[in-house]
Enzyme design. Structure first.
Site, short mmCIF file in Angstrom:
data_model
loop_
_atom_site.label_atom_id
_atom_site.label_comp_id
_atom_site.label_asym_id
_atom_site.label_seq_id
_atom_site.Cartn_x
_atom_site.Cartn_y
_atom_site.Cartn_z
N CYS A 169 0.82 -1.22 0.00
CA CYS A 169 0.00 0.00 0.00
C CYS A 169 0.85 1.26 0.00
O CYS A 169 0.69 2.12 -0.84
CB CYS A 169 -0.95 0.00 1.19
SG CYS A 169 -2.18 -1.29 1.04
N HIS A 170 1.74 1.37 0.98
CA HIS A 170 2.50 2.60 1.08
C HIS A 170 3.99 2.34 1.27
O HIS A 170 4.73 3.20 1.75
CB HIS A 170 1.95 3.48 2.20
CG HIS A 170 0.49 3.74 2.04
ND1 HIS A 170 -0.46 2.99 2.67
CD2 HIS A 170 -0.18 4.62 1.26
CE1 HIS A 170 -1.65 3.41 2.31
NE2 HIS A 170 -1.52 4.39 1.45
#
Lengths: 169, 420
Positions: A133-134
């Site tokens: 995701c990040h």
């Protein structure tokens, strides 16, 4: 103004407001608390997992309280890599010895501590996990090494019921 | 204005109006004096009203077939798509309607930024608008969760986890929001409830927004105060009604294009996979209209500060009337602001673009520069510009620029100053 005497009416205003506030709070609290986990959710507090089929270098993912739990049977190299890291190199310093009591078995919530995604196995710069995701990188002990996540992946309460069964929760 | 003088013609009308002055309200709305120079950027208020009503009507009909349960939600959406009569149409209108709603609201907001519509005496209209915008984002986010696909589930997980950044109470708040230890059925049912509620809150705020608008009246492209009614205004009906109606038709063509020819182009393919708490999709991206804020969130390497930056980026708009120190409203007469305005537009578009890209390498660098510039615009450039900028002379009336080249200018000015 300082000479103004407290009147009977002032007392009534204050007392009425105070009782009203307590009454309002008493009504509001059930409305707020009904959103907290209910009895049926809390009842699913523990789960038992058979790990007999797990060979070193593999990970089993099981669902506990709606969240994935990673059970990793680590190889000797992974254990050595995790135990040789210096504490000052860690964002959230925790000894591998404290995270994995039995060095071969790493049990932790498969939830990135940034915003809750499930990190991917055997990925990232530290041979552990990588969150797509990040971009948080975790090492072979599930400790955060790089990226926006603030903490290591959480180790839940668990125990070996017998040689092949882990009870989580 | 004839608001107070208005009397219905018929005896029945008078009897009714004396008891409930709805006819006075209707008369106010039709006669409402509107600046005659409003351009097409001013038609988006009407378009937005249309969007809201479309979302409410299609939403109500979808709710008749949708089942808010973690085991059945995904199937019930497919049931709507395949079995329900015209279910595909209603759902595609609703899903694309959200995008059209945001498209219109962004144009509406940037129109305000260009023509200074947020400035005194219209601050309350502006703040109400920002609250509506925040509620729109909440409604859109929760609506996206309802189909219970992979993006629904993981979007919900990531966004609710933003609250875990709050020190001490964060984890407790997240558990409370979820009603469990992860996004699950209790989360879905409460999101459905709130998704149903919020449009009606927005409707109420829209009434206040329009009410607050009708006190000072519309701003206009020249950005000057005008007398109303005067030769600078036209009645709302039929002039603005027809113009708004024409713009709405054009907008509906775009809307229909998406619904009929590209209904899924603005969505994400992963949302046609049922929610799976064990697997996170490779790339989690929010809907396009949230991308600039998502880019700001990811550009900050610290979890709490990232969340703070993202929220500040939205909330900073609420204090914009006080950050912009210039007395001149319209960018037409602000040569420097006009350039910074377009840089801001480009900046937000760049943020949107990098928000859709992986947060690494060059994209991350661009996101950081663009985030810094976003805050620089509002916190430094706007306050300073009000003092430093040499603005162009503002006309006395809307009519003046039209008569500028004519010999009647002196007469027009003369007449204006008499009215003043």
């Amino acid at each position: 103004m300082s000479e103004k005497k407290t009147k009977r009416r002032d007392f009534l205003f204050t007392a009425t407001t105070a009782v009203g506030a307590v009454g309002a709070a008493a009504v509001v609290w059930p409305m707020i608390d009904q959103m907290n986990p209910d009895a049926s959710v809390k009842a699913l507090a523990s789960t038992e997992v058979d790990v007999s089929s797990l060979t070193p270098g593999n990970t089993l993912t099981v669902l506990w309280r709606g969240k994935p739990v990673f059970i990793r049977r680590r190889t000797q190299e992974e254990i050595e890599e995790a135990r040789s890291v210096k504490m000052e190199d860690l964002i959230h310093p925790e000894k591998d010895e404290d995270r994995a009591k039995n060095p071969e078995w790493l049990v932790m919530l498969g939830v990135c501590t940034h915003l809750g995604c499930v990190p991917l196995n055997d990925k990232g710069d530290y041979n552990g996990w990588f969150c797509p995701c990040h971009g948080s990188h975790y090492d072979t002990s599930g400790r955060i090494r790089k990226g926006p996540a603030p903490w290591n992946m959480e180790v839940p309460k668990y125990e070996f019921v017998d040689a092949n069964t882990i009870k989580i929760g | 204005m004839s608001d107070h003088d208005y009397r219905p013609k018929s005896k029945v009308g008078q009897w009714f109006n004396d008891r409930l002055p709805l006819l006075t309200l209707a008369n106010h709305l039709t006669d409402y004096p509107t600046p005659k120079n409003l351009n097409y950027w001013w038609t988006f208020g009407g378009i937005l009203t249309f969007c809201l009503i479309t979302q409410i009507v299609t939403g109500l009909t979808l709710a008749m077939h949708y089942i808010a349960h973690a085991d059945m939600a995904f199937e019930s959406v497919e049931h709507i798509m395949r079995d329900v009569n015209y279910g595909w149409l209603i759902r595609y209108i609703h899903a694309n309607g959200a995008s059209m709603f945001f498209l219109a609201v962004y144009i509406h907001i940037f129109r305000s930024l260009f023509y200074g519509s947020y400035k005194s005496p219209r601050e309350i209209i502006w703040i109400l608008g920002i609250i509506i915008y925040l509620l729109m984002m909440a409604a859109a986010f929760m609506g996206y969760v309802l189909p219970w696909g992979q993006m629904s589930f993981w979007g919900a997980t990531v966004i609710t986890n933003l609250f875990s950044a709050i020190p001490l109470v964060g984890e407790g708040i997240v558990t409370w929001l979820w009603g469990g230890y992860s996004v699950d059925n209790p989360t879905l049912t409460r999101f459905f409830t709130l998704h149903y509620l919020i449009p009606f809150l927005i409707l109420g705020l829209v009434v206040l927004h329009i009410w607050a608008l009708h006190v000072p009246g519309n701003n206009n492209p020249v950005g000057i105060d005008i007398k109303k009614p005067s030769k600078d205004t036209v009645p709302f009906h039929p002039y603005i009604v027809i113009k708004d109606g024409f713009a709405l038709l054009m907008f509906m063509i775009v809307f229909a294009f998406f619904v009929f020819y590209a209904p899924n182009i603005l969505g994400h393919a992963d949302n046609y996979i049922e929610a799976n708490p064990m697997v996170t999709p490779a790339h989690i991206v929010p809907e396009w209209y949230l991308l600039p804020f998502y880019a700001i969130l990811r550009s900050v390497p610290d979890k709490l500060l990232g969340v703070v930056a993202m929220l500040s980026a939205i909330l900073i708009l609420a204090v914009l009337p006080w950050l912009d120190t210039s007395k001149i409203r319209s960018a037409v007469f602000r040569p420097l602001y006009k350039q910074f305005y377009w840089i801001l537009v480009a900046d937000v578009l760049i943020l949107g673009y990098v928000g859709a890209m992986p947060a690494e390498g060059l994209y991350l660098l661009i996101a950081r520069v663009a985030t810094a510039y976003y805050f620089l615009h509002f916190l430094v450039i706007l306050p300073v510009l009000g003092f430093k900028e040499k603005t162009l002379p503002v006309p006395l009336s809307i009519t003046e620029p039209v008569l500028g080249g004519s010999p009647n200018l002196a007469a027009a000015r003369n007449q204006e100053s008499k009215i003043e």
